[in-house]
Scaffold this motif. Structure first.
Motif, mmCIF file in Angstrom:
data_model
loop_
_atom_site.group_PDB
_atom_site.id
_atom_site.type_symbol
_atom_site.label_atom_id
_atom_site.label_comp_id
_atom_site.label_asym_id
_atom_site.label_seq_id
_atom_site.Cartn_x
_atom_site.Cartn_y
_atom_site.Cartn_z
ATOM 1 N N TYR A 58 -4.820 -15.635 4.911
ATOM 2 C CA TYR A 58 -6.049 -14.908 4.604
ATOM 3 C C TYR A 58 -5.701 -13.624 3.864
ATOM 4 C CZ TYR A 58 -4.689 -12.061 8.605
ATOM 5 O OH TYR A 58 -4.004 -11.251 9.460
ATOM 6 N N GLU A 59 -6.691 -13.061 3.184
ATOM 7 C CA GLU A 59 -6.499 -11.792 2.484
ATOM 8 C C GLU A 59 -7.126 -10.676 3.302
ATOM 9 O OE1 GLU A 59 -7.535 -11.563 -1.601
ATOM 10 O OE2 GLU A 59 -6.536 -13.436 -2.077
ATOM 11 N N THR A 60 -6.546 -9.502 3.172
ATOM 12 C CA THR A 60 -7.059 -8.326 3.853
ATOM 13 C C THR A 60 -6.978 -7.139 2.887
ATOM 14 O OG1 THR A 60 -6.842 -6.935 5.805
ATOM 15 C CG2 THR A 60 -4.812 -7.763 4.864
ATOM 16 N N THR A 61 -7.757 -6.125 3.137
ATOM 17 C CA THR A 61 -7.755 -4.930 2.293
ATOM 18 C C THR A 61 -7.186 -3.766 3.091
ATOM 19 O OG1 THR A 61 -9.715 -5.714 1.138
ATOM 20 C CG2 THR A 61 -9.204 -3.386 0.938
ATOM 21 N N LYS A 62 -6.308 -3.015 2.458
ATOM 22 C CA LYS A 62 -5.702 -1.852 3.117
ATOM 23 C C LYS A 62 -5.786 -0.649 2.189
ATOM 24 C CE LYS A 62 -2.524 -4.508 5.867
ATOM 25 N NZ LYS A 62 -2.919 -4.412 7.208
ATOM 26 N N ASP A 63 -5.982 0.518 2.774
ATOM 27 C CA ASP A 63 -5.904 1.778 2.041
ATOM 28 C C ASP A 63 -4.549 2.396 2.359
ATOM 29 O OD1 ASP A 63 -8.477 1.601 1.007
ATOM 30 O OD2 ASP A 63 -9.369 2.703 2.664
ATOM 31 N N VAL A 64 -3.813 2.776 1.312
ATOM 32 C CA VAL A 64 -2.470 3.328 1.493
ATOM 33 C C VAL A 64 -2.341 4.593 0.660
ATOM 34 C CG1 VAL A 64 -0.005 2.865 1.261
ATOM 35 C CG2 VAL A 64 -1.561 0.994 1.797
ATOM 36 N N ASN A 65 -1.912 5.681 1.291
ATOM 37 C CA ASN A 65 -1.627 6.908 0.546
ATOM 38 C C ASN A 65 -0.295 6.743 -0.174
ATOM 39 O OD1 ASN A 65 -3.877 8.608 1.327
ATOM 40 N ND2 ASN A 65 -3.007 8.516 3.371
ATOM 41 N N VAL A 66 -0.212 7.281 -1.383
ATOM 42 C CA VAL A 66 1.010 7.174 -2.181
ATOM 43 C C VAL A 66 2.158 7.882 -1.473
ATOM 44 C CG1 VAL A 66 2.082 7.913 -4.348
ATOM 45 C CG2 VAL A 66 -0.160 6.861 -4.377
ATOM 46 N N LYS A 67 3.252 7.165 -1.345
ATOM 47 C CA LYS A 67 4.465 7.732 -0.737
ATOM 48 C C LYS A 67 5.234 8.510 -1.799
ATOM 49 C CE LYS A 67 3.708 5.016 2.847
ATOM 50 N NZ LYS A 67 2.322 5.208 3.185
ATOM 51 N N GLN A 68 6.065 9.417 -1.387
ATOM 52 C CA GLN A 68 6.818 10.231 -2.342
ATOM 53 C C GLN A 68 7.655 9.365 -3.277
ATOM 54 O OE1 GLN A 68 9.210 13.303 -0.616
ATOM 55 N NE2 GLN A 68 9.770 14.171 -2.576
ATOM 56 N N ARG A 69 8.264 8.298 -2.746
ATOM 57 C CA ARG A 69 9.123 7.458 -3.582
ATOM 58 C C ARG A 69 8.335 6.648 -4.611
ATOM 59 N NH1 ARG A 69 9.181 4.997 1.517
ATOM 60 N NH2 ARG A 69 8.297 2.902 1.559
ATOM 61 N N TRP A 70 6.998 6.569 -4.457
ATOM 62 C CA TRP A 70 6.176 5.830 -5.417
ATOM 63 C C TRP A 70 5.715 6.707 -6.573
ATOM 64 C CZ3 TRP A 70 2.134 3.264 -1.659
ATOM 65 C CH2 TRP A 70 2.801 2.423 -0.764
ATOM 66 N N ARG A 71 5.776 8.005 -6.423
ATOM 67 C CA ARG A 71 5.249 8.926 -7.451
ATOM 68 C C ARG A 71 5.925 8.691 -8.792
ATOM 69 N NH1 ARG A 71 5.538 14.469 -3.957
ATOM 70 N NH2 ARG A 71 4.210 13.765 -2.253
ATOM 71 N N GLY A 72 5.099 8.648 -9.829
ATOM 72 C CA GLY A 72 5.622 8.479 -11.191
ATOM 73 C C GLY A 72 5.954 7.041 -11.541
ATOM 74 N N ARG A 73 5.697 6.107 -10.640
ATOM 75 C CA ARG A 73 5.981 4.687 -10.893
ATOM 76 C C ARG A 73 4.676 3.939 -11.133
ATOM 77 N NH1 ARG A 73 9.314 2.717 -5.892
ATOM 78 N NH2 ARG A 73 9.247 0.752 -7.042
ATOM 79 N N PRO A 74 4.702 2.880 -11.956
ATOM 80 C CA PRO A 74 3.495 2.072 -12.174
ATOM 81 C C PRO A 74 3.088 1.326 -10.896
ATOM 82 C CG PRO A 74 5.171 1.608 -13.840
ATOM 83 C CD PRO A 74 5.817 2.460 -12.797
ATOM 84 N N LEU A 75 1.795 1.188 -10.686
ATOM 85 C CA LEU A 75 1.269 0.520 -9.503
ATOM 86 C C LEU A 75 1.815 -0.902 -9.369
ATOM 87 C CD1 LEU A 75 -0.628 0.277 -7.085
ATOM 88 C CD2 LEU A 75 -2.468 -0.273 -8.689
ATOM 89 N N GLY A 76 1.839 -1.658 -10.463
ATOM 90 C CA GLY A 76 2.318 -3.038 -10.412
ATOM 91 C C GLY A 76 3.749 -3.134 -9.909
ATOM 92 N N GLU A 77 4.592 -2.223 -10.359
ATOM 93 C CA GLU A 77 5.994 -2.194 -9.915
ATOM 94 C C GLU A 77 6.072 -1.939 -8.406
ATOM 95 O OE1 GLU A 77 9.353 1.144 -10.337
ATOM 96 O OE2 GLU A 77 8.747 0.264 -12.251
ATOM 97 N N VAL A 78 5.296 -0.985 -7.926
ATOM 98 C CA VAL A 78 5.293 -0.662 -6.500
ATOM 99 C C VAL A 78 4.813 -1.865 -5.684
ATOM 100 C CG1 VAL A 78 4.205 0.772 -4.723
ATOM 101 C CG2 VAL A 78 5.022 1.817 -6.844
ATOM 102 N N LEU A 79 3.748 -2.518 -6.135
ATOM 103 C CA LEU A 79 3.224 -3.667 -5.389
ATOM 104 C C LEU A 79 4.229 -4.816 -5.345
ATOM 105 C CD1 LEU A 79 -0.475 -3.684 -6.628
ATOM 106 C CD2 LEU A 79 0.397 -2.887 -4.428
ATOM 107 N N ARG A 80 4.945 -5.023 -6.441
ATOM 108 C CA ARG A 80 5.943 -6.104 -6.470
ATOM 109 C C ARG A 80 7.156 -5.772 -5.606
ATOM 110 N NH1 ARG A 80 4.333 -5.856 -11.772
ATOM 111 N NH2 ARG A 80 6.200 -4.723 -12.353
ATOM 112 N N GLU A 81 7.652 -4.544 -5.699
ATOM 113 C CA GLU A 81 8.892 -4.195 -5.002
ATOM 114 C C GLU A 81 8.682 -3.810 -3.529
ATOM 115 O OE1 GLU A 81 11.022 -1.300 -7.285
ATOM 116 O OE2 GLU A 81 11.090 -2.600 -9.055
ATOM 117 N N GLU A 82 7.637 -3.064 -3.242
ATOM 118 C CA GLU A 82 7.424 -2.581 -1.873
ATOM 119 C C GLU A 82 6.663 -3.589 -1.000
ATOM 120 O OE1 GLU A 82 8.305 0.495 -0.513
ATOM 121 O OE2 GLU A 82 9.275 1.225 -2.328
#
Length: 82
Positions: free
Chosen positions: A21-45
């Protein structure tokens, strides 16, 4: 008495298997994600496939600060990813 399960649940060997099933989550940007593209973060993290990320963007399901965006959106301090 046995507990009733929804019809798409499978009970076998003492385990209850829940279908994907799919779920929705709200996530605050972590320091290590700053300056990175969203797609990259979603794929790697989050280990999401590039095809899934692209489809979510096309359907308007990638949100930064409650606004639809592309996987190329660069994350900043204070952003909220949904």
């Amino acid at each position: 008495p046995a507990l009733p399960f929804p019809p798409d649940f499978v009970v076998a060997g003492g385990f209850c298997r829940v279908p994907p099933y799919e779920t929705t989550k709200d996530v605050n940007v972590k320091q290590r994600w700053r300056g990175r593209p969203l797609g990259e973060v979603l794929r790697e993290e989050f280990r999401l496939a590039e095809v899934y990320v692209s489809a979510a963007a096309a359907e308007g399901r990638l949100l930064v600060n409650r606004c639809a965006c592309s996987p190329d959106e660069v994350l900043q301090n204070g952003d909220l990813v949904t």
